[in-house]
Enzyme design. Sequence first.
Site, PDB file in Angstrom:
ATOM      1  N   SER A   1       0.834  -1.197   0.000  1.00 24.96           N
ATOM      2  CA  SER A   1       0.000   0.000   0.000  1.00 24.96           C
ATOM      3  C   SER A   1       0.868   1.245   0.000  1.00 24.96           C
ATOM      4  O   SER A   1       2.033   1.217   0.438  1.00 24.96           O
ATOM      5  CB  SER A   1      -0.904   0.012   1.238  1.00 24.96           C
ATOM      6  OG  SER A   1      -1.518   1.271   1.427  1.00 24.96           O
ATOM      7  N   TYR A  51      -2.413  -1.058  10.419  1.00 25.32           N
ATOM      8  CA  TYR A  51      -2.518  -1.442   9.011  1.00 25.32           C
ATOM      9  C   TYR A  51      -1.276  -1.006   8.247  1.00 25.32           C
ATOM     10  O   TYR A  51      -0.679  -1.800   7.493  1.00 25.32           O
ATOM     11  CB  TYR A  51      -3.768  -0.806   8.412  1.00 25.32           C
ATOM     12  CG  TYR A  51      -3.893  -0.922   6.902  1.00 25.32           C
ATOM     13  CD1 TYR A  51      -4.382  -2.080   6.314  1.00 25.32           C
ATOM     14  CD2 TYR A  51      -3.530   0.138   6.070  1.00 25.32           C
ATOM     15  CE1 TYR A  51      -4.508  -2.183   4.930  1.00 25.32           C
ATOM     16  CE2 TYR A  51      -3.654   0.042   4.692  1.00 25.32           C
ATOM     17  CZ  TYR A  51      -4.136  -1.116   4.121  1.00 25.32           C
ATOM     18  OH  TYR A  51      -4.262  -1.218   2.755  1.00 25.32           O
TER      19      TYR A  51
END
Length: 302
Positions: free
Chosen positions: A191, A204
């Site tokens: 990400s 995360y």
Amino acid sequence: MYPVYQPFGTEKKCKEVPLTFPPQFQDQHPGLEYIMVPRPISENPDYLGSGKLQDKVAIITGGDSGIGRAVAYAFAKEGADVVIPYLCEHEDALETKARVEEIGRSCLLIPGDLQKEEMSAEVVKRTMEQFGKIDTLVNNHGVQYVQRSIMEITSKQLEKTFRTNIFAFFYMTKAVLPHLLPGSTIINTTSITAYEGHKDLIDYSATKGAILTFTRSLSLSLVDKGIRVNGIAPGPIWTPLTVSSFSAEEVKTFGSYTPETPMKRAGQPFEIATGFVFLASGDSSYMSGQVLHPNGGSITGS
């Protein structure tokens, strides 16, 4: 009506891509695609494929919806059969399977929790029973939980995020590795948060940083076996994870803020799927340990 534009396709085939979204929230995580408004765009109708993955077999975790679904469609158009391990989003999974089969390829659905190492072994066992080989592993599934402070991240949440987002990548890789031959590929979804961080997604983001380093280290470990390992680091993409993570008010402007997203919109799953095709195919034969960045124009670290 939310503002839209048409970034691809002929006048006959083009679709309107949302710039912003109606407020919405789902209390089931990681979310259901079939009830989203508007639905994510998983397929470019002008993309026909050219046999880059002809008769290959790919495992795509979380391929029931979102990015994984778009990758499944693109792989099928390139001639691959796909195996989709997913948690419990059965309606989404069946829709993905139906489209893959409509394209003309096989799709094996395997529901279960990849936090458990034995689930990875089951996925590989069933894949080998049906197809007899594995050519590509796409580690793609994940969860994220918005918390405004690290003080709000419980040990239970921390463990679940890490077990889902990075432990399962290890488990799947270990399970498939004995069956991968020279020329096989592994693709990990990381990400933009691995590079830029995110103040409300601390755990995360930490897992996505772990995936980045996992990708680089694994590539070095497997290069002598002729197995390539690469990653993709998406920016904000319109998927079920979005509407099951952020508040309805935040969803309205998802991806449209600046300067984090210079294109001022969220991406659609189809817009990054061909990156996975590139990394799975011989077109990227001289690449390993690298990461692609479909993120709306953000400049990140290497």
